[in-house]
Design a protein around this motif. Structure first.
Motif, PDB file in Angstrom:
ATOM      1  N   SER A  85       0.872  -1.179   0.000  1.00 22.73           N
ATOM      2  CA  SER A  85       0.000   0.000   0.000  1.00 22.73           C
ATOM      3  C   SER A  85       0.906   1.225   0.000  1.00 22.73           C
ATOM      4  O   SER A  85       2.128   1.111   0.225  1.00 22.73           O
ATOM      5  CB  SER A  85      -0.904   0.029   1.248  1.00 22.73           C
ATOM      6  N   GLY A  86       0.304   2.393  -0.213  1.00 24.28           N
ATOM      7  CA  GLY A  86       1.094   3.623  -0.122  1.00 24.28           C
ATOM      8  C   GLY A  86       1.641   3.789   1.287  1.00 24.28           C
ATOM      9  O   GLY A  86       2.796   4.185   1.483  1.00 24.28           O
ATOM     10  N   ILE A  90       5.477   4.207   2.876  1.00 27.97           N
ATOM     11  CA  ILE A  90       5.913   5.227   3.845  1.00 27.97           C
ATOM     12  C   ILE A  90       6.671   4.530   4.990  1.00 27.97           C
ATOM     13  O   ILE A  90       7.753   4.954   5.412  1.00 27.97           O
ATOM     14  CB  ILE A  90       4.687   6.011   4.388  1.00 27.97           C
ATOM     15  N   THR A 185       2.516  11.564  -4.667  1.00 30.50           N
ATOM     16  CA  THR A 185       1.313  10.913  -5.193  1.00 30.50           C
ATOM     17  C   THR A 185       0.370  11.899  -5.898  1.00 30.50           C
ATOM     18  O   THR A 185      -0.273  11.542  -6.874  1.00 30.50           O
ATOM     19  CB  THR A 185       0.563  10.203  -4.042  1.00 30.50           C
ATOM     20  N   THR A 207      -2.168   3.051  -5.454  1.00 29.05           N
ATOM     21  CA  THR A 207      -3.600   2.934  -5.186  1.00 29.05           C
ATOM     22  C   THR A 207      -4.402   4.000  -5.937  1.00 29.05           C
ATOM     23  O   THR A 207      -5.565   3.771  -6.256  1.00 29.05           O
ATOM     24  CB  THR A 207      -3.812   3.144  -3.661  1.00 29.05           C
ATOM     25  N   LEU A 217      -4.838  -1.768  -3.476  1.00 29.62           N
ATOM     26  CA  LEU A 217      -3.868  -0.961  -2.723  1.00 29.62           C
ATOM     27  C   LEU A 217      -2.455  -1.342  -3.143  1.00 29.62           C
ATOM     28  O   LEU A 217      -2.151  -2.533  -3.273  1.00 29.62           O
ATOM     29  CB  LEU A 217      -4.015  -1.237  -1.224  1.00 29.62           C
ATOM     30  N   MET A 218      -1.596  -0.335  -3.364  1.00 31.56           N
ATOM     31  CA  MET A 218      -0.185  -0.627  -3.665  1.00 31.56           C
ATOM     32  C   MET A 218       0.626   0.657  -3.524  1.00 31.56           C
ATOM     33  O   MET A 218       0.087   1.760  -3.666  1.00 31.56           O
ATOM     34  CB  MET A 218      -0.043  -1.180  -5.086  1.00 31.56           C
ATOM     35  N   SER A 338      -9.498   8.184  -0.190  1.00 29.02           N
ATOM     36  CA  SER A 338      -8.670   7.870  -1.350  1.00 29.02           C
ATOM     37  C   SER A 338      -9.152   8.647  -2.579  1.00 29.02           C
ATOM     38  O   SER A 338     -10.091   9.457  -2.493  1.00 29.02           O
ATOM     39  CB  SER A 338      -8.616   6.372  -1.615  1.00 29.02           C
ATOM     40  N   TRP A 339      -8.489   8.432  -3.712  1.00 30.09           N
ATOM     41  CA  TRP A 339      -8.730   9.199  -4.934  1.00 30.09           C
ATOM     42  C   TRP A 339      -7.919   8.564  -6.055  1.00 30.09           C
ATOM     43  O   TRP A 339      -7.251   7.553  -5.836  1.00 30.09           O
ATOM     44  CB  TRP A 339      -8.346  10.685  -4.738  1.00 30.09           C
TER      45      TRP A 339
HETATM   46  C1  PLP Z   1      -0.889  11.579  -0.248  1.00 30.69           C
HETATM   47  C2  PLP Z   1      -1.096  10.158   0.115  1.00 30.69           C
HETATM   48  N1  PLP Z   1      -0.026   9.392   0.329  1.00 30.69           N
HETATM   49  C3  PLP Z   1      -0.142   8.101   0.682  1.00 30.69           C
HETATM   50  C4  PLP Z   1      -1.371   7.515   0.818  1.00 30.69           C
HETATM   51  C5  PLP Z   1      -1.448   6.080   1.253  1.00 30.69           C
HETATM   52  O1  PLP Z   1      -1.854   5.256   0.223  1.00 30.69           O
HETATM   53  P1  PLP Z   1      -2.617   3.900   0.526  1.00 30.69           P
HETATM   54  O2  PLP Z   1      -4.068   4.236   0.655  1.00 30.69           O
HETATM   55  O3  PLP Z   1      -2.299   3.061  -0.669  1.00 30.69           O
HETATM   56  O4  PLP Z   1      -2.039   3.327   1.770  1.00 30.69           O
HETATM   57  C6  PLP Z   1      -2.523   8.269   0.601  1.00 30.69           C
HETATM   58  C7  PLP Z   1      -3.863   7.651   0.749  1.00 30.69           C
HETATM   59  O5  PLP Z   1      -4.885   8.277   0.748  1.00 30.69           O
HETATM   60  C8  PLP Z   1      -2.388   9.619   0.238  1.00 30.69           C
HETATM   61  O6  PLP Z   1      -3.464  10.409   0.058  1.00 30.69           O
END
Ligand code: PLP
Length: 396
Positions: A85-86, A90, A185, A207, A217-218, A338-339
């Motif tokens: 996931s994002g 992180i 992102t 994602t 999710l990625m 999300s988006w």
């Molecule tokens: C700016 C930003 N970075 C990271 C993420 C994390 O991504 P994920 O939903 O894949 O964990 C999000 C999720 O909304 C985001 O808005």
């Protein structure tokens, strides 16, 4: 000829070899945990870090290596590591570059769970974490201590939309031996060139635009320097952050249309943001490409195209109860986190109580994501919801 094997065994071991030279556009989807070796010597000799061969599903398959190379190419990077996931990406950055006794700097407006992780590192892992004003620019030099290893940035902040001075932050960090990670992102790596502006590690929540389908999710971490890539790779292996082949395939499939989708989300987003700027119910539109957004001049200097995500502040005369009426009246804009998909979305945010730099506590903030619906229909939807809000009991 030896004894014929039992059906139970024959079912598991096929002699069939498909003919070679199959050609088609879609990359093959290789699903694997176990990867097979020809000899014990080749198994023992295999280095899991190498991208020239395969060791285990966690470390890569032809499908994930293909996706990694595509993502790196979009950002102009050399290396890429995928995460589930994002947020997992992180986490990988923090675990790759921080150890007990180190310090990290994180912008006040950072994506909420990044801050949550920062607080956890500070409370349980003996890492000193300091939050900084995203508009600090070269003033960040004063906050960098001898033990500061990592400076997080996000461009723009994905809720309050301030655009930071990435080149100045990178210069100051590099002079003092810290590395800079950017959550890139918002721009999908299309509207902002992270490496040209000095960033060391660019993060993408795949994602969002890369997937484009609101269905998986990625995350990805893109680097140019081998030593950084290796540290992230080690954390990735130690934490076991593998991804599924089918999800990788879905992202590869969507990538081919990403630049066109991004352009359309950006154009429609600008049109809706400009219209909101004319509405008496709105006190401020926070869109990096519009002059009232903090850091707009930096957007103009450093970015080449907007995405479809921005926020606006209601006029302070509206209470949360009244703006909730607005949200409930929306028909095309759906309510959800999300988006990056094709549908328009909205989320009301309460800004973190600890943020010293946020001046707008008297106003309700709504974040909008502009999908691929017709702009006129989206504007009609917002306009009718404003009318419902204004007609609600207790409205000004
Ligand atoms: C700016 C930003 N970075 C990271 C993420 C994390 O991504 P994920 O939903 O894949 O964990 C999000 C999720 O909304 C985001 O808005």
């Amino acid at each position: 000829m030896g004894k014929r094997k039992a059906k139970q065994t024959r079912i598991l071991h096929s002699d069939y070899r498909p003919p070679e030279r199959f050609a088609a556009f879609p990359p093959p989807t290789y699903r694997a945990s176990t990867v097979l070796f020809d000899t014990p010597a080749s198994l023992r000799a295999r280095d899991w870090r190498s991208r020239d061969a395969y060791t285990y599903g966690l470390h890569g398959t032809p499908t994930t290596f293909t996706l990694e190379s595509q993502i790196a190419a979009i950002e102009g990077g050399e290396y890429c590591i995928l995460a589930p996931s994002g947020l997992a990406a992180i986490t990988l950055v923090d675990f790759a570059f921080l150890r007990a006794g180190d310090a990290a700097l994180i912008p006040e407006n950072v994506y909420g769970p990044n801050r949550e992780l920062g607080d956890w590192l500070a409370s349980d892992f003996d890492i000193s974490v300091r939050y900084y004003d995203p508009l600090i620019g070269e003033g960040i030099a004063d906050l960098i201590c001898p033990n500061t290893r990592l400076v997080w940035t996000e461009a723009p902040g994905s809720v309050t939309m301030e655009v930071p001075d990435i080149p100045s932050i990178c210069r100051a960090a590099h002079e003092k031996g810290a590395i800079v990670a950017l959550d890139n992102t918002w721009s999908a790596g299309l509207g902002f060139d992270a490496f040209a502006h000095g960033v060391d590690v660019s993060l993408q929540a795949l994602t969002k635009y890369h997937s484009g389908g609101s269905d998986l999710l990625m995350g990805a971490l893109i680097t140019r320097e081998e030593s950084l890539h290796h540290r992230i790779g080690l954390a990735h292996m130690r934490l076991g952050m593998g991804i599924g082949a089918d999800d990788a395939y879905q992202v590869l499939r969507s990538l081919s249309t990403m630049s066109m989708r991004y352009r359309q989300h950006g154009e429609s987003g600008m049109a809706v943001a400009q219209w909101l700027g004319t509405c008496p119910q709105v006190s401020l539109v926070l869109h990096p490409a519009l002059p009232d957004c903090p850091g707009h001049a930096l957007y103009q200097r450093d970015f080449t195209a907007p995405g479809g995500l921005f926020s606006f502040l209601f006029h302070p005369r509206y209470t949360e109860q009244q703006t909730d009426r607005f949200i409930e009246a929306l028909q095309l804009f759906k309510l959800g986190f999300s988006w990056g998909g094709v549908h328009s979305l909205c989320v009301p945010y309460r800004i973190h109580a600890g943020r010293k730099d946020w001046q707008h506590r008297d106003k309700q903030l709504l974040r909008l994501y502009i999908g691929l619906e017709a702009v006129d229909d989206l504007i009609d939807d917002l306009a009718q919801a404003f009318r419902v809000m204004d007609a609600a009991p207790g409205a000004p």
